[in-house]
Scaffold this motif. Structure first.
Motif, short mmCIF file in Angstrom:
data_model
loop_
_atom_site.label_atom_id
_atom_site.label_comp_id
_atom_site.label_asym_id
_atom_site.label_seq_id
_atom_site.Cartn_x
_atom_site.Cartn_y
_atom_site.Cartn_z
N VAL A 155 0.87 -1.18 0.00
CA VAL A 155 0.00 0.00 0.00
C VAL A 155 0.90 1.22 0.00
N TYR A 156 0.68 2.12 -0.95
CA TYR A 156 1.50 3.32 -1.09
C TYR A 156 0.77 4.53 -0.53
N HIS A 157 1.46 5.30 0.32
CA HIS A 157 0.93 6.54 0.85
C HIS A 157 1.92 7.66 0.52
N ALA A 158 1.48 8.69 -0.18
CA ALA A 158 2.35 9.83 -0.48
C ALA A 158 2.51 10.68 0.78
N LEU A 159 3.74 10.88 1.22
CA LEU A 159 4.02 11.63 2.44
C LEU A 159 5.42 12.22 2.37
N ASP A 160 5.54 13.51 2.67
CA ASP A 160 6.85 14.13 2.82
C ASP A 160 7.40 13.74 4.19
#
Length: 370
Positions: free
Chosen positions: A55-60
């Motif tokens: 599962v991919y989560h975009a996060l800085d």
């Protein structure tokens, strides 16, 4: 099964590429355990190279170092962003800790964002850092970065545990450090097969590898006159005086675009291309050094602006990789001929270290979850 959360710095592709190797080893060891990836590195890199569900989560996850292109950076803006990150870290970590609770995370791995480690501490989730440098070490080297470094160093101290890769700097703030072998991507296709699948010409090949940031000011006309070599340049990376993708320039003399989507489409990965060429032309970074090491490819490198990791890499990598330095002025002039010809004839590096760090790290993490 409760998931593993893997937080990855989005600074360049090196953190992501080596983390993917650990993720693949985790999925091989426990195919049914979910892996959640939290990063600002591009999703396509994971979609194309992770061998299993995730599962991919975009996060800085951290501010990284601000780059103008692959060979120059903005130290002042780097310090400004690092200071803002350190100031906002308590609130950011509280929000991230809530995410970990909602996911019911079993373990957190961080390469090597302080945010993930502090969030894991707040959520009561065991965590491990993996990397070849720590961000407090990086930021402390810039004037004005000391306060941010102090804050991040304290986060690393509270986190307590880290796997330290070779070519390392920092880690003084982490109490429990275990040295790990190289994590490196190894080719799964023979060089001749890779060349045939990509329709590459015979003779000597050099891969021009400057990541997603590209290079400004390259003299393409001079470079195209390099004799006896084909120079592979990613078709999608900004390159040359106008920083246009080479796909818009087309094949010119020695220059040959590398269509990376097509590469993946015929079943190859970037490390297959590294193994198929004679030399990689690049700036020093852990990822490309480890891949040249693992695939017995020579490395021609240039300087990359003020980045303290550079000094460590330049000092250590001749032990493991055939390498030579090309001044940035010569690189931008397209004056590569002599350096390429000399390097390809150089003797092997004196050491052949293990490159199984991903499997070792994954096995250790799985044991913690038993």
């Amino acid at each position: 099964m409760r998931p593993i959360v893997y937080a990855i710095s989005g600074h360049g592709f090196g953190h992501a590429s080596r983390s993917i190797e650990v993720v693949n080893a985790l999925l091989a060891a426990q195919p049914d355990r979910p892996v959640h990836i939290r990063t600002s590195a591009p999703r396509w890199l994971f979609d194309l190279t992770v061998r299993g569900p995730f599962v991919y989560h975009a996060l800085d996850t951290d501010p990284g170092v601000v780059q103008h292109d692959s060979l120059s950076l903005d130290a002042d803006e780097t310090v400004r962003r690092a200071s803002a990150y350190a100031r906002d870290l308590p609130a950011l970590a509280a929000r991230e800790a809530e995410v970990l609770r909602q996911l019911d995370a079993a373990f957190v791995v961080a390469d090597i964002p302080p945010l993930a480690l502090e969030a894991a501490r707040l959520a009561g989730v065991p965590a491990m850092a993996i990397g070849n440098f720590t961000w407090d070490w990086i930021f402390r080297d810039y004037p004005g970065g000391e306060d941010a470094a102090d804050v991040l160093g304290e986060v690393y101290r509270r986190a307590g545990r880290a796997f330290r890769l070779p070519l390392a700097g920092g880690f003084e703030t982490i109490p429990n450090v275990t040295d790990l072998a190289f994590i490196a991507r190894r080719a799964t296709h023979a060089p001749a097969d890779t060349r045939a699948r990509l329709g590459l010409p015979g003779g000597r090949l050099a891969l021009v590898s400057f990541g997603g940031y590209g290079v400004s000011g390259m003299n393409l006309d001079a470079l195209s006159r390099t004799t006896g070599w084909t120079l592979l340049v990613s078709a999608s990376v900004p390159f040359g005086p106008d920083r246009v993708p080479l796909a818009q320039v087309g094949t010119r003399g020695a220059l040959h675009p590398l269509d990376e989507p097509a590469m993946y489409g015929v079943g190859l990965r970037y490390e297959d291309v590294v193994a198929a060429v004679d030399v990689v032309v690049t700036k020093p970074g852990y990822g490309i050094i480890s891949e040249c090491l693992a695939n017995d490819t020579a490395l021609l490198y240039t300087d990359r602006g003020h980045f303290i990791e550079y000094d460590v890499l330049v000092r250590e990598m001749p032990r493991y990789v055939r390498c030579a330095y090309l001044p940035q002025a010569e690189l931008l002039r397209g004056d590569w001929q002599s350096a390429l010809d000399t390097l390809v004839a150089s003797p092997p590096a004196p050491e052949r270290p293990a490159v199984d760090g991903a499997v070792v790290a994954a096995q250790w993490i799985v044991r913690q979850l038993a």
